[in-house]
Design a protein around this motif. Structure first.
Motif, mmCIF file in Angstrom:
data_model
loop_
_atom_site.group_PDB
_atom_site.id
_atom_site.type_symbol
_atom_site.label_atom_id
_atom_site.label_comp_id
_atom_site.label_asym_id
_atom_site.label_seq_id
_atom_site.Cartn_x
_atom_site.Cartn_y
_atom_site.Cartn_z
ATOM 1 N N LEU A 82 0.827 -1.201 0.000
ATOM 2 C CA LEU A 82 0.000 0.000 0.000
ATOM 3 C C LEU A 82 0.860 1.249 0.000
ATOM 4 O O LEU A 82 1.935 1.275 0.590
ATOM 5 C CB LEU A 82 -0.895 0.026 1.244
ATOM 6 C CG LEU A 82 -1.912 -1.087 1.384
ATOM 7 C CD1 LEU A 82 -2.566 -1.036 2.752
ATOM 8 C CD2 LEU A 82 -2.959 -0.992 0.295
ATOM 9 N N ASP B 122 -1.226 7.170 0.714
ATOM 10 C CA ASP B 122 -2.601 7.614 0.476
ATOM 11 C C ASP B 122 -3.610 6.476 0.609
ATOM 12 O O ASP B 122 -4.740 6.695 1.055
ATOM 13 C CB ASP B 122 -2.738 8.266 -0.900
ATOM 14 C CG ASP B 122 -2.096 9.642 -0.953
ATOM 15 O OD1 ASP B 122 -1.855 10.243 0.115
ATOM 16 O OD2 ASP B 122 -1.820 10.117 -2.074
ATOM 17 N N ASP B 123 -3.216 5.268 0.228
ATOM 18 C CA ASP B 123 -4.104 4.105 0.372
ATOM 19 C C ASP B 123 -4.432 3.859 1.845
ATOM 20 O O ASP B 123 -5.578 3.589 2.200
ATOM 21 C CB ASP B 123 -3.463 2.841 -0.214
ATOM 22 C CG ASP B 123 -3.199 2.937 -1.699
ATOM 23 O OD1 ASP B 123 -3.966 3.628 -2.405
ATOM 24 O OD2 ASP B 123 -2.211 2.322 -2.163
ATOM 25 N N ASN C 29 -6.692 6.621 3.244
ATOM 26 C CA ASN C 29 -8.067 6.429 2.777
ATOM 27 C C ASN C 29 -8.753 5.276 3.497
ATOM 28 O O ASN C 29 -9.950 5.337 3.772
ATOM 29 C CB ASN C 29 -8.102 6.233 1.264
ATOM 30 C CG ASN C 29 -7.812 7.521 0.524
ATOM 31 O OD1 ASN C 29 -8.109 8.606 1.017
ATOM 32 N ND2 ASN C 29 -7.207 7.419 -0.639
ATOM 33 N N GLU C 30 -8.018 4.221 3.821
ATOM 34 C CA GLU C 30 -8.615 3.121 4.590
ATOM 35 C C GLU C 30 -8.982 3.565 5.995
ATOM 36 O O GLU C 30 -9.997 3.152 6.546
ATOM 37 C CB GLU C 30 -7.672 1.920 4.648
ATOM 38 C CG GLU C 30 -7.746 1.059 3.416
ATOM 39 C CD GLU C 30 -7.226 -0.347 3.652
ATOM 40 O OE1 GLU C 30 -7.490 -0.926 4.725
ATOM 41 O OE2 GLU C 30 -6.549 -0.854 2.747
#
Length: 88
Positions: A53, A56-57, A60-61
């Protein structure tokens, strides 16, 4: 806490005042106090490592995390949803 001492925010401010994206999935009423007291209802842990990941991933999670309503404001649950080990 320096910002708090300088009265730049209140502990009763909602997190969404500063991070609007945080407010989805029922997190719109979580305050800074809730985060500091570990009674926001956020999950205690999520597996981010080993998933390839990007920063940003992970963010966002965290923003899209659902609350564990049964624990909200009843007992502290230490959550460690951080991504400092990921490259930005």
């Amino acid at each position: 806490m320096i910002c708090y001492d300088r009265k730049l925010f209140s502990l009763d401010d909602k997190v969404t005042m500063y991070i609007p994206e945080f407010g989805i999935n029922g997190k719109d009423n979580i305050t800074i106090t809730n985060l500091l007291s570990h009674n926001s209802g956020l999950p205690a842990w999520k597996k981010f490592y080993g998933r390839d990941l990007k920063y940003d991933d992970v963010i966002n999670e965290i923003y899209s995390s659902e609350l564990g309503i049964q624990n909200r404001r009843k007992k502290p649950v230490y959550s460690d949803l951080e991504s400092s080990h990921l490259e930005k």
